[in-house]
Write a protein that holds these residues in place. Sequence first.
Motif, PDB file in Angstrom:
ATOM      1  N   VAL A 147       1.152  -0.474  -8.251  1.00 35.96           N
ATOM      2  CA  VAL A 147       0.890   0.953  -8.036  1.00 35.96           C
ATOM      3  C   VAL A 147      -0.567   1.169  -7.647  1.00 35.96           C
ATOM      4  O   VAL A 147      -0.868   1.872  -6.670  1.00 35.96           O
ATOM      5  CB  VAL A 147       1.253   1.768  -9.296  1.00 35.96           C
ATOM      6  N   ASN A 148      -1.483   0.565  -8.383  1.00 34.71           N
ATOM      7  CA  ASN A 148      -2.905   0.725  -8.049  1.00 34.71           C
ATOM      8  C   ASN A 148      -3.229   0.126  -6.690  1.00 34.71           C
ATOM      9  O   ASN A 148      -4.013   0.690  -5.931  1.00 34.71           O
ATOM     10  CB  ASN A 148      -3.785   0.070  -9.119  1.00 34.71           C
ATOM     11  N   THR A 149      -2.608  -1.019  -6.400  1.00 33.19           N
ATOM     12  CA  THR A 149      -2.856  -1.645  -5.098  1.00 33.19           C
ATOM     13  C   THR A 149      -2.321  -0.769  -3.977  1.00 33.19           C
ATOM     14  O   THR A 149      -2.962  -0.629  -2.928  1.00 33.19           O
ATOM     15  CB  THR A 149      -2.209  -3.036  -5.038  1.00 33.19           C
ATOM     16  N   LEU A 150      -1.137  -0.181  -4.180  1.00 33.98           N
ATOM     17  CA  LEU A 150      -0.599   0.734  -3.171  1.00 33.98           C
ATOM     18  C   LEU A 150      -1.533   1.920  -2.981  1.00 33.98           C
ATOM     19  O   LEU A 150      -1.781   2.349  -1.851  1.00 33.98           O
ATOM     20  CB  LEU A 150       0.794   1.234  -3.583  1.00 33.98           C
ATOM     21  N   ALA A 151      -2.078   2.436  -4.090  1.00 33.48           N
ATOM     22  CA  ALA A 151      -3.006   3.572  -3.960  1.00 33.48           C
ATOM     23  C   ALA A 151      -4.202   3.161  -3.118  1.00 33.48           C
ATOM     24  O   ALA A 151      -4.641   3.905  -2.235  1.00 33.48           O
ATOM     25  CB  ALA A 151      -3.452   4.055  -5.331  1.00 33.48           C
ATOM     26  N   GLU A 152      -4.736   1.970  -3.391  1.00 32.08           N
ATOM     27  CA  GLU A 152      -5.870   1.474  -2.606  1.00 32.08           C
ATOM     28  C   GLU A 152      -5.484   1.330  -1.143  1.00 32.08           C
ATOM     29  O   GLU A 152      -6.184   1.802  -0.243  1.00 32.08           O
ATOM     30  CB  GLU A 152      -6.308   0.097  -3.109  1.00 32.08           C
ATOM     31  N   ASP A 177       9.643   7.593  -3.676  1.00 27.10           N
ATOM     32  CA  ASP A 177      10.478   7.907  -2.508  1.00 27.10           C
ATOM     33  C   ASP A 177       9.695   8.702  -1.475  1.00 27.10           C
ATOM     34  O   ASP A 177       9.773   8.439  -0.281  1.00 27.10           O
ATOM     35  CB  ASP A 177      11.705   8.728  -2.933  1.00 27.10           C
ATOM     36  N   GLY A 178       8.948   9.690  -1.953  1.00 26.91           N
ATOM     37  CA  GLY A 178       8.172  10.525  -1.034  1.00 26.91           C
ATOM     38  C   GLY A 178       7.134   9.714  -0.292  1.00 26.91           C
ATOM     39  O   GLY A 178       6.926   9.885   0.912  1.00 26.91           O
ATOM     40  N   ALA A 179       6.472   8.800  -1.017  1.00 23.81           N
ATOM     41  CA  ALA A 179       5.445   7.979  -0.376  1.00 23.81           C
ATOM     42  C   ALA A 179       6.070   7.032   0.634  1.00 23.81           C
ATOM     43  O   ALA A 179       5.564   6.849   1.743  1.00 23.81           O
ATOM     44  CB  ALA A 179       4.676   7.177  -1.426  1.00 23.81           C
ATOM     45  N   ARG A 180       7.183   6.444   0.236  1.00 25.07           N
ATOM     46  CA  ARG A 180       7.871   5.522   1.121  1.00 25.07           C
ATOM     47  C   ARG A 180       8.337   6.202   2.399  1.00 25.07           C
ATOM     48  O   ARG A 180       8.282   5.620   3.468  1.00 25.07           O
ATOM     49  CB  ARG A 180       9.088   4.979   0.386  1.00 25.07           C
ATOM     50  N   LYS A 181       8.798   7.446   2.267  1.00 23.64           N
ATOM     51  CA  LYS A 181       9.260   8.201   3.436  1.00 23.64           C
ATOM     52  C   LYS A 181       8.140   8.315   4.455  1.00 23.64           C
ATOM     53  O   LYS A 181       8.341   8.108   5.648  1.00 23.64           O
ATOM     54  CB  LYS A 181       9.722   9.602   3.004  1.00 23.64           C
ATOM     55  N   ILE A 182       6.949   8.643   3.964  1.00 22.98           N
ATOM     56  CA  ILE A 182       5.825   8.808   4.883  1.00 22.98           C
ATOM     57  C   ILE A 182       5.497   7.486   5.556  1.00 22.98           C
ATOM     58  O   ILE A 182       5.305   7.414   6.779  1.00 22.98           O
ATOM     59  CB  ILE A 182       4.605   9.360   4.130  1.00 22.98           C
ATOM     60  N   VAL A 183       5.466   6.403   4.775  1.00 22.24           N
ATOM     61  CA  VAL A 183       5.168   5.097   5.376  1.00 22.24           C
ATOM     62  C   VAL A 183       6.223   4.762   6.432  1.00 22.24           C
ATOM     63  O   VAL A 183       5.909   4.294   7.524  1.00 22.24           O
ATOM     64  CB  VAL A 183       5.107   4.006   4.289  1.00 22.24           C
ATOM     65  N   ALA A 219       0.917   9.982   1.323  1.00 20.24           N
ATOM     66  CA  ALA A 219       1.429   8.757   0.703  1.00 20.24           C
ATOM     67  C   ALA A 219       0.475   8.297  -0.391  1.00 20.24           C
ATOM     68  O   ALA A 219       0.896   7.956  -1.509  1.00 20.24           O
ATOM     69  CB  ALA A 219       1.616   7.672   1.758  1.00 20.24           C
ATOM     70  N   ALA A 220      -0.826   8.296  -0.084  1.00 21.46           N
ATOM     71  CA  ALA A 220      -1.818   7.899  -1.091  1.00 21.46           C
ATOM     72  C   ALA A 220      -1.841   8.891  -2.240  1.00 21.46           C
ATOM     73  O   ALA A 220      -1.920   8.507  -3.407  1.00 21.46           O
ATOM     74  CB  ALA A 220      -3.204   7.796  -0.458  1.00 21.46           C
ATOM     75  N   ALA A 221      -1.749  10.186  -1.915  1.00 24.31           N
ATOM     76  CA  ALA A 221      -1.793  11.209  -2.966  1.00 24.31           C
ATOM     77  C   ALA A 221      -0.653  11.005  -3.955  1.00 24.31           C
ATOM     78  O   ALA A 221      -0.828  11.165  -5.169  1.00 24.31           O
ATOM     79  CB  ALA A 221      -1.715  12.598  -2.339  1.00 24.31           C
ATOM     80  N   LEU A 222       0.529  10.651  -3.439  1.00 21.71           N
ATOM     81  CA  LEU A 222       1.671  10.439  -4.338  1.00 21.71           C
ATOM     82  C   LEU A 222       1.429   9.244  -5.251  1.00 21.71           C
ATOM     83  O   LEU A 222       1.776   9.273  -6.436  1.00 21.71           O
ATOM     84  CB  LEU A 222       2.947  10.231  -3.518  1.00 21.71           C
ATOM     85  N   LEU A 223       0.851   8.184  -4.702  1.00 21.01           N
ATOM     86  CA  LEU A 223       0.583   7.035  -5.545  1.00 21.01           C
ATOM     87  C   LEU A 223      -0.506   7.323  -6.576  1.00 21.01           C
ATOM     88  O   LEU A 223      -0.479   6.793  -7.689  1.00 21.01           O
ATOM     89  CB  LEU A 223       0.212   5.809  -4.689  1.00 21.01           C
ATOM     90  N   GLU A 224      -1.477   8.180  -6.227  1.00 25.79           N
ATOM     91  CA  GLU A 224      -2.484   8.584  -7.216  1.00 25.79           C
ATOM     92  C   GLU A 224      -1.806   9.306  -8.370  1.00 25.79           C
ATOM     93  O   GLU A 224      -2.140   9.121  -9.535  1.00 25.79           O
ATOM     94  CB  GLU A 224      -3.534   9.512  -6.585  1.00 25.79           C
ATOM     95  N   GLU A 225      -0.822  10.162  -8.025  1.00 29.27           N
ATOM     96  CA  GLU A 225      -0.035  10.848  -9.058  1.00 29.27           C
ATOM     97  C   GLU A 225       0.585   9.841  -9.998  1.00 29.27           C
ATOM     98  O   GLU A 225       0.522   9.982 -11.224  1.00 29.27           O
ATOM     99  CB  GLU A 225       1.146  11.582  -8.401  1.00 29.27           C
ATOM    100  N   VAL A 226       1.232   8.846  -9.413  1.00 27.72           N
ATOM    101  CA  VAL A 226       1.907   7.840 -10.230  1.00 27.72           C
ATOM    102  C   VAL A 226       0.894   7.127 -11.117  1.00 27.72           C
ATOM    103  O   VAL A 226       1.101   6.980 -12.322  1.00 27.72           O
ATOM    104  CB  VAL A 226       2.659   6.826  -9.336  1.00 27.72           C
ATOM    105  N   ALA A 227      -0.227   6.708 -10.506  1.00 27.94           N
ATOM    106  CA  ALA A 227      -1.228   5.944 -11.260  1.00 27.94           C
ATOM    107  C   ALA A 227      -1.834   6.774 -12.381  1.00 27.94           C
ATOM    108  O   ALA A 227      -2.115   6.268 -13.460  1.00 27.94           O
ATOM    109  CB  ALA A 227      -2.332   5.460 -10.321  1.00 27.94           C
ATOM    110  N   ALA A 228      -2.020   8.070 -12.144  1.00 25.97           N
ATOM    111  CA  ALA A 228      -2.702   8.899 -13.134  1.00 25.97           C
ATOM    112  C   ALA A 228      -1.775   9.363 -14.246  1.00 25.97           C
ATOM    113  O   ALA A 228      -2.214   9.506 -15.383  1.00 25.97           O
ATOM    114  CB  ALA A 228      -3.334  10.101 -12.450  1.00 25.97           C
ATOM    115  N   THR A 229      -0.518   9.674 -13.930  1.00 26.96           N
ATOM    116  CA  THR A 229       0.316  10.279 -14.974  1.00 26.96           C
ATOM    117  C   THR A 229       1.666   9.622 -15.199  1.00 26.96           C
ATOM    118  O   THR A 229       2.183   9.656 -16.307  1.00 26.96           O
ATOM    119  CB  THR A 229       0.592  11.761 -14.661  1.00 26.96           C
ATOM    120  N   LYS A 230       2.261   9.027 -14.172  1.00 26.63           N
ATOM    121  CA  LYS A 230       3.630   8.565 -14.371  1.00 26.63           C
ATOM    122  C   LYS A 230       3.692   7.253 -15.124  1.00 26.63           C
ATOM    123  O   LYS A 230       4.646   6.976 -15.842  1.00 26.63           O
ATOM    124  CB  LYS A 230       4.373   8.394 -13.033  1.00 26.63           C
TER     125      LYS A 230
END
Lengths: 435, 273, 398
Positions: free
Chosen positions: B256-261, B193-199, B161-172
């Motif tokens: 997005v950054n807060t979710l990553a944190e 969606d992928g991150a939410r699924k895991i949560v 879940a965190a990895a997906l949000l890092e993706e978003v923060a870094a490139t999306k």
Amino acid sequence: MTDTRDLPSPERRRVLFGLGAAGAALAGGGLGCPMLAQANEGKVTEAPKSERTEDRHAYEGVHQAGIVTPRPAAGMVVAFDVLANDRADLERLFRTLDERIRFLTQGGPVENLDPKLPPPDSGILGPVVSPDNLTVTVSVGASLFDDRYGLEAVKPRRLSRMVGFPNDALEEDRCHGDLSLQFCSNTPDTNIHALRDIIKALPDLLFVRWKQEGSVPPQAPTKPGELAQNARNFLGFRDGSANPDSTDTQAMDRLVWVQPGSDEPAWAAHGSYQAVRVIRNFVERWDRTPLQEQESIFGRRKASGAPMQGGDEFTLPDYSNDPQGKLTRLDAHIRLANPRTPGSEANLILRRPFNYSNGVNKNGQLDMGLLFICYQADLEQGFITVQRRLNGEPLEEYLKPTGGGYFFTLPGVRDAEDFIGRALLLATPHSNTTT
Amino acid sequence: MKQTLLASMIALSALAAPAFAAAPAGLDLVQPISDYKIYVTEEVGKLVSETQAFTDAVKAGDLATAKKLYAPTRVHYEAIEPIAELFSDLDASIDSRVDDHEQGVTAEDFTGFHRIEYGLFDQNTTKGYEGFADQLVKDVKDLQARIDGLTFPPEKVVGGAAALLEEVAATKVTGEEDRYSHTDLYDFQGNVDGARKIVDLFRPQIEKQDKAFVAKVDKNFATVETILAKYKTKDGGFETYDKVKERDRKAMIGPVNTLAEDLSTLRGKLGLN
Amino acid sequence: MSNSAPRPPRLLRVAVAGSVVLMIAAGGLFYYAANVASEKRKAHAGQETVVTIHDHRCEPAALSVPAGKAAFRIVNASDRAVEWEILDGVLVLEERENIAPGMSQTINASLEPGQYAITCGLLSNPRGSLTVTATAESDARARARPSLTTFIGPLSEYRVYLSQQGSALVSAVANLSAAIDAGDLSKARELYAPARAAYQRIAGAAQRFAELNNAIDARADYYEKREQDPAFAGFHRLEFGLFAPAAQAGQSLAPVARQLLADVTSLKAQLLAQPIPPEQLVSMISRNLRSLAEHRFDGEEERYSHTDLNGFAANLEGTSKVVALMRPLVEKTAPQVQQRIDSARAALNDTLQGLRGEGQWPAYTQITQTQRQAIADRARDLAAALDGIDPALGLSAL
């Protein structure tokens, strides 16, 4: 009579004393850090004080300075395209570099010209240039040995154009170069002054291709008997633990310096291979990684720098009781870089990196990381082998190499008659070479 | 007697849950982890069949269909990125971007979705991309087989879940993922969606540890989803990235950054390494 | 002058005398027991930790013992009967119930290093803590044994397998049911074996649900009226209707098939809903192999269709899945157990494949008694090899 039970433990006492010493250094301008030498009691625009501006390194020697020299606080690597048209120009380039570097590293008053003319010196160090611990190390890239200057036959055997590794995202215009200059001194301004001086002296012969500045955080001076601690990188880990001992001349002859009689061209003796890599760290992501995971990725404890089996930063990692990597993972950074198996001593490199901090990218994430520099007698056995071992390591999640290059660091300048690059030119006599 | 005592012990210990990392992970993670593998298996199945349709269009020279299918096909890859990137060779072959290659667009090893994207959206052609299409199909099928044989490491699932949000923060957030087609919002939604699924799969376990945390995460997801939804098109797709207003981009960065944190603490909360 | 009390009746005197005797005897017994306990205590005296439970707390509230065997003497100095427990998170490790006021009880426990809680009488009393420190022996044991977390991976994979195989089973039975509904009995006969194989791959797990499994897999001899019993249903009722020469035409099979479909659908849901503890993952497989070795080898399983080999091969596939999932753990901790499992599995596989011929499984009627016994023996060897996993990994102790 003090009861020793009431005193803090010996370790604590050392730390407290160390902090006290740092405080003393801060309070009364002392040794160590030029920047922190004095608590600011002066006016806002007063320059910080330093007592090290007259530190200097000898320019002449068997080897160039700036390799086994201890790192000062500021470093910079600049790569150039050489614009020389022919051998004569190439010689002029080297002679001028020699002259400028001699002056800059030894210091002295700046020439005074008619004020109607542009001043010959940028003036950023004032009318008298102080050396401030400057070393300028000259290295040449594989592309210099193309068909322009007749040097093909004497290219160092293992010098090649850097090819990206699987995790690299190399930007063409931040890579390679005909020539690299590594500037190191106590202050960024000293490095910049030297760069501007050289550029002004060689407008028709050098084109700045890319440059990267870096820093090393100064620390409180060590007490006698204590080993100096290695500086930390921007991942918060000490960088340089288990580096070969740069004061051990025999080790340096074995690991860093090309030896006379080796299979390299004769002129290359006493030189070295230089690998430069500008490696971005994804620091926000790193700072969101559990400490345990950070340590297991590196293979060391973060706070102390000790290897996982215990001890302190200077304890050598010992994997003999850990063949399956239960204590230190088999893919931990330090274990991959140096598995300490029989034969892995052939791949030791001398690391001499700086931390860099550039800007911010479009998504608000910081562009900072490691200006990685290393020296070795054999580029293939050294950096290239080590990096191949590191390919695919877990740390790669947090790294992105974006620039750098491979260079050959020229042998030292012997005496006043010698100049940097002379040995290389003499190796391929040419009608235009004057000496 | 023992049952009710045990029950009350459980209740007491729930009240006394520590604020920092929990005790080592228990077997109650088996269900969400296997449900996640079932989800990933379904997604990669869709990825394979939709990639087949996409590459069929490329090979048939049907530029319009290929362009239409490009972004919706990629969503299935972006949703399962934490697992897909365990296979770094396939990840590079399927999803690398041009700046991962020194020689740029013409680099021999620049393959996969973005190479084809360059052809379709920058060069406006399918000609010459048949080989890349074949390679892409081969790669996603390979990915499917490897996922089938992989025992999902629990910490990779939860940490995903965190990895997906890092993706978003870094490139999306900057639209640099799909720089030719500007279909980044599809990928953005896929990652979210992928991150939410895991949560969602681990919600009961996380709530046991920290209910307020889950509420905060939900709120940040909702903020991001609301902004993304503004850019949905009638056919269920998304506008191109250049249409995203600056203030909306800024409004998404904070959550997005807060979710990553926040999501970076998930593994610790569930007692995983 | 008062009269003296009349003498109590004789019975009462005897009763009183008897009770005195009893009391003395009890006292003697108590004394004896206390002595024995005291001897025991003296034997453990070095390691015995005394915990006194007061009304609102225990003393000491923080204990520390080295790993291994430990003795705790709980003294109840409160005014109610209390329990005393050692808790690991929410799991009760050791307990003693009903310690009467004023009494003490000794509890012997075998503890691994870690941090535990101890209860201190009333639920409302603050709990104490028990720190069990590692010793050289406990370190050695810990290094050998995988932790609970290491099972999350294999158990998750197995659940995914159950999900996939469950879906395959449902779909195979759906096809079978459709063929029967359509009256196409010859097609139904072809679909019978694949549906049985789908079931047999997960039979070990299915057998945990007794009633549901009976509805799906019970054989005729479980029922009073055997094949004619109205309660006889599931796979074997279909098998009887499709293959037995004495059976009637398949018109009564459609509802049976539909019921079977409903039952395997429930089975899939149950398989996913009920977690399997690590020790049961292996034991349910070895139980399934033992039933092969002891009963099913003689052809009683598919007594009408004689497709037993098809089922045995599927049992082995399901077993191989579990073996593969457990392999990383078993190889690391007990490589010799892994080797035994691998060779037993290969032997059973070779024995079965050797009977296969040109791709089709022969009818079980063609398999001789010697061959059947060989299958039984190989299955028994594999079950025994699998039983070596639990002690090696300490699964039951988790």
